[in-house]
Design a protein around this motif. Structure first.
Motif, mmCIF file in Angstrom:
data_model
loop_
_atom_site.group_PDB
_atom_site.id
_atom_site.type_symbol
_atom_site.label_atom_id
_atom_site.label_comp_id
_atom_site.label_asym_id
_atom_site.label_seq_id
_atom_site.Cartn_x
_atom_site.Cartn_y
_atom_site.Cartn_z
ATOM 1 N N ASP A 121 5.534 -23.962 -48.809
ATOM 2 C CA ASP A 121 5.993 -24.233 -47.445
ATOM 3 C C ASP A 121 7.473 -23.916 -47.309
ATOM 4 O OD1 ASP A 121 3.550 -24.974 -46.588
ATOM 5 O OD2 ASP A 121 3.875 -27.147 -46.805
ATOM 6 N N PRO B 134 4.340 -28.776 -42.067
ATOM 7 C CA PRO B 134 5.186 -29.940 -42.379
ATOM 8 C C PRO B 134 5.798 -30.605 -41.132
ATOM 9 C CG PRO B 134 5.899 -27.986 -43.610
ATOM 10 C CD PRO B 134 4.857 -27.540 -42.689
ATOM 11 N N ARG C 15 4.118 -27.604 -51.381
ATOM 12 C CA ARG C 15 5.403 -27.888 -50.734
ATOM 13 C C ARG C 15 6.376 -26.736 -50.968
ATOM 14 N NH1 ARG C 15 7.065 -33.923 -50.892
ATOM 15 N NH2 ARG C 15 5.456 -33.864 -49.322
ATOM 16 N N ILE D 105 20.763 -24.492 -38.100
ATOM 17 C CA ILE D 105 19.365 -24.741 -37.716
ATOM 18 C C ILE D 105 19.388 -25.247 -36.279
ATOM 19 C CG2 ILE D 105 17.327 -26.134 -38.207
ATOM 20 C CD1 ILE D 105 18.349 -26.253 -41.124
ATOM 21 N N LEU E 51 5.503 -30.397 -31.062
ATOM 22 C CA LEU E 51 5.839 -30.792 -29.701
ATOM 23 C C LEU E 51 5.493 -29.656 -28.761
ATOM 24 C CD1 LEU E 51 7.189 -33.028 -27.981
ATOM 25 C CD2 LEU E 51 9.334 -31.776 -28.255
ATOM 26 N N GLU F 137 13.815 -32.516 -28.142
ATOM 27 C CA GLU F 137 13.629 -33.971 -28.252
ATOM 28 C C GLU F 137 12.414 -34.410 -27.439
ATOM 29 O OE1 GLU F 137 15.533 -35.648 -30.149
ATOM 30 O OE2 GLU F 137 15.342 -37.756 -29.586
ATOM 31 N N PRO F 138 11.473 -35.083 -28.054
ATOM 32 C CA PRO F 138 10.382 -35.616 -27.244
ATOM 33 C C PRO F 138 10.922 -36.711 -26.313
ATOM 34 C CG PRO F 138 9.884 -35.729 -29.593
ATOM 35 C CD PRO F 138 11.336 -35.409 -29.482
ATOM 36 N N PRO G 99 22.243 -29.910 -41.710
ATOM 37 C CA PRO G 99 21.690 -31.193 -41.304
ATOM 38 C C PRO G 99 20.469 -31.530 -42.153
ATOM 39 C CG PRO G 99 21.179 -29.503 -39.672
ATOM 40 C CD PRO G 99 22.074 -28.862 -40.681
ATOM 41 N N ARG H 225 8.054 -41.045 -21.020
ATOM 42 C CA ARG H 225 7.915 -41.029 -19.553
ATOM 43 C C ARG H 225 8.992 -41.914 -18.949
ATOM 44 N NH1 ARG H 225 2.291 -39.995 -17.579
ATOM 45 N NH2 ARG H 225 1.207 -39.080 -19.336
ATOM 46 N N ASP I 185 3.753 -37.834 -23.754
ATOM 47 C CA ASP I 185 2.656 -38.525 -24.425
ATOM 48 C C ASP I 185 2.457 -37.920 -25.806
ATOM 49 O OD1 ASP I 185 2.202 -39.940 -22.140
ATOM 50 O OD2 ASP I 185 0.645 -38.554 -21.395
ATOM 51 N N TRP J 129 6.652 -34.330 -41.833
ATOM 52 C CA TRP J 129 5.771 -35.317 -42.448
ATOM 53 C C TRP J 129 6.161 -35.459 -43.913
ATOM 54 C CZ3 TRP J 129 3.362 -38.185 -39.156
ATOM 55 C CH2 TRP J 129 2.908 -37.653 -37.936
ATOM 56 N N ALA J 130 6.083 -36.662 -44.385
ATOM 57 C CA ALA J 130 6.510 -36.914 -45.756
ATOM 58 C C ALA J 130 5.508 -36.372 -46.776
ATOM 59 C CB ALA J 130 6.701 -38.408 -45.967
ATOM 60 N N GLU J 131 4.288 -36.111 -46.327
ATOM 61 C CA GLU J 131 3.259 -35.566 -47.223
ATOM 62 C C GLU J 131 2.421 -34.591 -46.387
ATOM 63 O OE1 GLU J 131 0.877 -38.891 -48.369
ATOM 64 O OE2 GLU J 131 0.596 -39.521 -46.293
ATOM 65 N N PRO J 132 1.655 -33.737 -47.042
ATOM 66 C CA PRO J 132 0.828 -32.833 -46.248
ATOM 67 C C PRO J 132 -0.005 -33.640 -45.246
ATOM 68 C CG PRO J 132 0.743 -32.188 -48.535
ATOM 69 C CD PRO J 132 1.548 -33.449 -48.479
ATOM 70 N N ASP K 248 15.924 -29.458 -32.920
ATOM 71 C CA ASP K 248 14.561 -29.561 -32.408
ATOM 72 C C ASP K 248 14.599 -30.134 -31.006
ATOM 73 O OD1 ASP K 248 13.403 -28.661 -34.766
ATOM 74 O OD2 ASP K 248 13.514 -30.669 -35.666
ATOM 75 N N ARG L 169 5.842 -26.280 -30.661
ATOM 76 C CA ARG L 169 6.913 -25.909 -31.584
ATOM 77 C C ARG L 169 6.952 -26.953 -32.697
ATOM 78 N NH1 ARG L 169 13.186 -24.444 -30.562
ATOM 79 N NH2 ARG L 169 13.897 -25.096 -32.612
ATOM 80 N N GLY M 228 12.491 -39.376 -28.651
ATOM 81 C CA GLY M 228 12.728 -39.057 -30.047
ATOM 82 C C GLY M 228 11.457 -38.953 -30.864
ATOM 83 N N TYR M 229 11.625 -38.328 -32.044
ATOM 84 C CA TYR M 229 10.491 -38.041 -32.915
ATOM 85 C C TYR M 229 9.928 -39.300 -33.542
ATOM 86 C CZ TYR M 229 10.797 -33.044 -32.386
ATOM 87 O OH TYR M 229 10.753 -31.798 -31.856
ATOM 88 N N ALA N 178 8.721 -29.049 -35.421
ATOM 89 C CA ALA N 178 10.110 -29.476 -35.603
ATOM 90 C C ALA N 178 10.607 -29.020 -36.964
ATOM 91 C CB ALA N 178 10.196 -30.984 -35.509
ATOM 92 N N ALA N 179 11.852 -28.584 -37.029
ATOM 93 C CA ALA N 179 12.402 -28.111 -38.293
ATOM 94 C C ALA N 179 13.030 -29.262 -39.077
ATOM 95 C CB ALA N 179 13.441 -27.020 -38.031
ATOM 96 N N LEU N 180 13.407 -30.297 -38.370
ATOM 97 C CA LEU N 180 14.144 -31.366 -39.051
ATOM 98 C C LEU N 180 13.395 -32.694 -39.024
ATOM 99 C CD1 LEU N 180 17.664 -30.475 -37.700
ATOM 100 C CD2 LEU N 180 16.777 -30.071 -39.980
ATOM 101 N N HIS N 181 12.202 -32.704 -38.433
ATOM 102 C CA HIS N 181 11.387 -33.930 -38.404
ATOM 103 C C HIS N 181 10.054 -33.583 -39.030
ATOM 104 C CE1 HIS N 181 14.331 -35.970 -35.849
ATOM 105 N NE2 HIS N 181 14.485 -34.783 -35.277
#
Lengths: 541, 191
Positions: A509, B59, A506, A531, B63, A536-537, B21, A540, B126, B78-81, A534, B71, B157-158, B73-76
């Motif tokens: 990273d 991490p 971590r 920053i 998307l 936004e996804p 943020p 549909r 999707d 994964w909580a673990e590898p 990101d 790309r 949204g993520y 995401a810089a702010l979304h």
């Protein structure tokens, strides 16, 4: 009236009566001239007998055209023959040459043919066979019998010589691959050369088959041979079975030679097997002298060059040696035994001609100066047969080609048992010179040292601490196993390590993210970094 | 000049005062109810190697932003590898659906191996998962199977993306569990 006066006329000087004798004279002259112009030559032909010859009746023919008639037949001065005088036509003049031949043609019946049947009715006649020599000849000696070949026939006349008489006689066939291509014209024994001379004639176009490489052999009768593969019976054509014959051909493996001229001489071999034994024509003699025993060396033994047969042993020249020794009083000196060998360059795949022999001789001369030597080798331990081997020996003493009774000599070297003896002696000398005593002393010393070392080792092994070593080792291994068990995936250490690694990952990273940010904005350490949001996804619609 | 020097610390302090943020962390865990009942360990199967494509192994959630472009995401995040997350998720889901615990290091002689080739949100809205899985130790009878599906996002949204990816992994686990031999056979074989 005047009386008439007679007029005297002078009569012509030649009477008409003379016309008749003049005409007769002219006719006579014409007849003499005609007779002189049409009269042919008068010749004399010597015969052994007058059998079949009749005065004024026996004709002389050429190609069945009458050329003249026998005028008279008389005994010669020695009474050992007859001389027939014949008057020939004028056109026969050109046929009378130095080598023109005459013979009496009578009816003749032999095994292979019947000739002159027409003479039974018409009587014998004399056949003329014109020659090609000098013209103007008038005295001839007739042949005893008709020649087998026309004088002007195309072909090739050859002489074959043989030391032994064969069953071949005049008229026998000459065969090429069993096909009759000529005939034997005459057989004579040459008392001086002590050989039988056969004159053969090969008809055109088969005479082109003859070249310097062909061999002639007696193909008469039936040949029976027994070998490891059973009995073999060879029969020529029926002619040759009953009458005998001469066959010729090129031995296998020999290149065609040069064309030959008329009257070329060839050797007549006894059989094809003899040719196979000695298929080559050109060769050369050398003498090799040995000081060792020549027991087992027979005439006909092979002479080899590194295992390749290149000739044969002709004979031991003992008689010649003895004569030479007697001449220079060198008897009892233990001189070397000279051996005459015959080498054939064609065995080394050189062309079978004299030029090869010359080049081969030059090669031998160069070879001898480079260490080429002849040696006596044992071909078979069981039979004791020996042969002559020629090879190069790098350590041979310098030598050159000498002569012995006009034969060139090849220097020899002692090999075989003698060579082995020499080698054994050399090895024994080397063994003798080895510092064996020093070596044994050193080895003894080394063994004593080894004894000490082993005694020390025994002492160490018997020590209590050494014996305890194994137990200690087992304990250590057991402890190590326990320690490693603490590192298994379920253990606390493992989990702690795993967590630390996760943390490290971590951190790395984060560092990567930081370096990325700094790369984009170097003052990000000091100034606030915005920053970018990101993307936004979006679901549909 | 002196005035400018006095302004510098003020400026620096202002800079530090700004609030960056904070990122949002997502966890990959089964949505099913926690079942306290203990599963029997499988005697036939165990989960073997789970490998993921290197581009997924980071991490941030991924998307697609264009053709062949993704790309993180810089702010979304994964909580673990993600590799550990996917492995844990699949292990639990397959075990639950199969009815036996595919514990790592279990006695199963057939190993389920996986490779995740694609896992990201697409331009069309999707989530996409492409994976291959195969069994080690069945003498190649089954062969490698391919799983490639897309799941429409329930909302923007993520959060919806993470949820859709979790659903896809659940479908993959269901596929694998369905292809395995029933636990009844396992018991028969054991008897």
């Amino acid at each position: 009236m005047a009386a008439e006066q007679a007029v005297v006329k002078k009569s012509s000087s030649i009477s008409n009566v003379w016309f008749i004798p003049i005409l007769a004279l002219l006719l006579g002259a014409y007849m003499v001239l005609h007779s002189w112009m049409t009269e042919g030559p008068e010749i004399e032909i010597a015969f052994k007998t007058a059998e079949g010859l009749e005065q004024g009746k026996t004709k002389i023919k050429y190609r069945n055209v009458d050329m003249g008639v026998v005028d008279s037949v008389r005994l010669n001065e020695q009474f050992d023959g007859v001389i027939a005088t014949a008057k020939l036509d004028r056109q026969a003049e050109a046929l009378l040459r130095e080598d023109t031949r005459f013979w009496v043609v009578t009816a003749s019946v032999s095994v292979d043919r019947i000739t002159g049947l027409d003479t039974l009715l018409s009587g014998a006649y004399i056949q003329l066979a014109p020659g090609t020599g000098q013209d103007g000849w008038r005295h001839f000696e007739a042949l005893e019998q008709a020649p087998l070949t026309d004088t002007d026939a195309d072909g090739l006349r050859l002489h074959l010589t043989s030391r032994e008489a064969t069953s071949i006689t005049t008229g026998d066939a000459v065969l090429y691959h069993g096909f009759k291509v000529g005939r034997v014209e005459s057989v004579e024994f040459d008392a001086n050369a002590r050989v039988v001379d056969y004159v053969i004639f090969i008809d055109a176009p088969y005479h082109k088959l003859v070249n310097t490489s062909v061999r002639f052999w007696d193909a008469s009768g039936i040949s029976i041979s027994a070998g490891a593969d059973g009995f073999q019976v060879e029969i020529g054509s029926l002619d040759t079975v009953f009458l005998g014959g001469v066959a010729f051909g090129t031995p296998p493996g020999i290149a065609p030679g040069d064309p030959v001229d008329h009257n070329a001489e060839f050797r007549l071999y006894e059989s094809f097997e003899e040719i196979q034994k000695n298929p080559y024509k050109f060769g050369t003699y050398y003498v090799v002298s040995f000081t060792q025993s020549v027991k087992g060396l027979q005439p006909g033994a092979p002479v080899e060059y590194r295992g390749i047969p290149i000739g044969r042993v002709e004979r031991l020249m003992l008689r010649d040696t003895l004569r030479l020794q007697q001449a220079d009083n060198s008897e009892g000196t233990g001189a070397a035994i000279p051996v005459l060998i015959y080498l054939e360059p064609a065995r080394l795949e050189m062309p079978d001609r004299q030029s090869s022999v010359d080049s081969f001789a030059r090669g031998i001369e160069t070879g001898v100066s480079n260490g080429m030597r002849a040696s006596l080798e044992s071909g078979s331990i069981i039979t004791g047969a020996k042969f002559v081997n020629i090879d190069y020996y790098a350590d041979a003493e310098p030598a050159q080609i000498d002569t012995f009774l006009d034969y060139p000599t090849i220097p020899t070297i002692e090999t075989g048992l003698g060579q082995i003896q020499y080698k054994v002696e050399t090895i024994l000398d080397k063994v003798n010179n080895l510092p064996l005593e020093d070596t044994v002393t050193a080895a003894n010393s080394a063994l004593a040292s080894l004894d000490d070392t082993l005694a020390s080792l025994d002492h160490i092994l018997e020590n209590e601490s050494t014996r305890d070593l194994t137990r200690q080792l087992q304990e250590t291994l057991s402890e190590l196993q326990t320690a490693l068990g603490g590192l298994s995936p379920g253990s606390g250490i493992y989990q702690s390590l795993d967590a630390s690694l996760l943390q490290l990952n971590r951190t790395l990273d984060n560092i990567e993210s930081l370096t990325g940010t700094l790369a984009k904005k170097p003052n990000a350490v000091v100034f606030p970094t915005t920053i970018p949001a990101d993307p936004e996804p979006e679901a549909r619609p | 000049m002196r005035r400018a020097l006095c302004l510098l610390p003020v400026l620096l302090l202002c800079a530090c005062a700004s609030q960056p943020p904070s990122p949002t962390y997502y966890l990959l865990r089964p949505a099913a109810d926690l079942d306290s009942a203990q599963l029997q360990p499988s005697t036939r199967y165990t989960l073997g190697e789970v490998s993921i494509a290197p581009y997924i192994n980071q991490p941030g959630l991924l998307l697609e932003t264009g053709e062949g472009r993704v790309r993180p995401a810089a702010l979304h995040l994964w909580a673990e590898p993600i590799e550990a997350g996917i492995r844990t998720y699949l292990l639990q889901e397959i075990s639950r659906l199969y009815g036996r615990d595919l514990l790592p290091g279990g006695t199963g002689d057939q190993r389920i191996n996986l490779r995740i080739d694609q896992l990201h949100g697409t331009l069309e809205g999707d989530a996409r998962l492409v994976a291959y899985w195969w069994l080690d130790g069945d003498d190649g009878a089954m062969g490698a199977r391919r799983f490639a599906r897309s799941q429409p996002l329930a909302a923007n949204g993520y959060n919806a993306l993470a949820s859709a990816e979790r659903d896809l992994l659940g479908q993959l686990a269901a596929d694998i569990a369905a292809a395995l031999q029933a636990p009844v056979d396992e018991e028969n074989a054991a008897q």
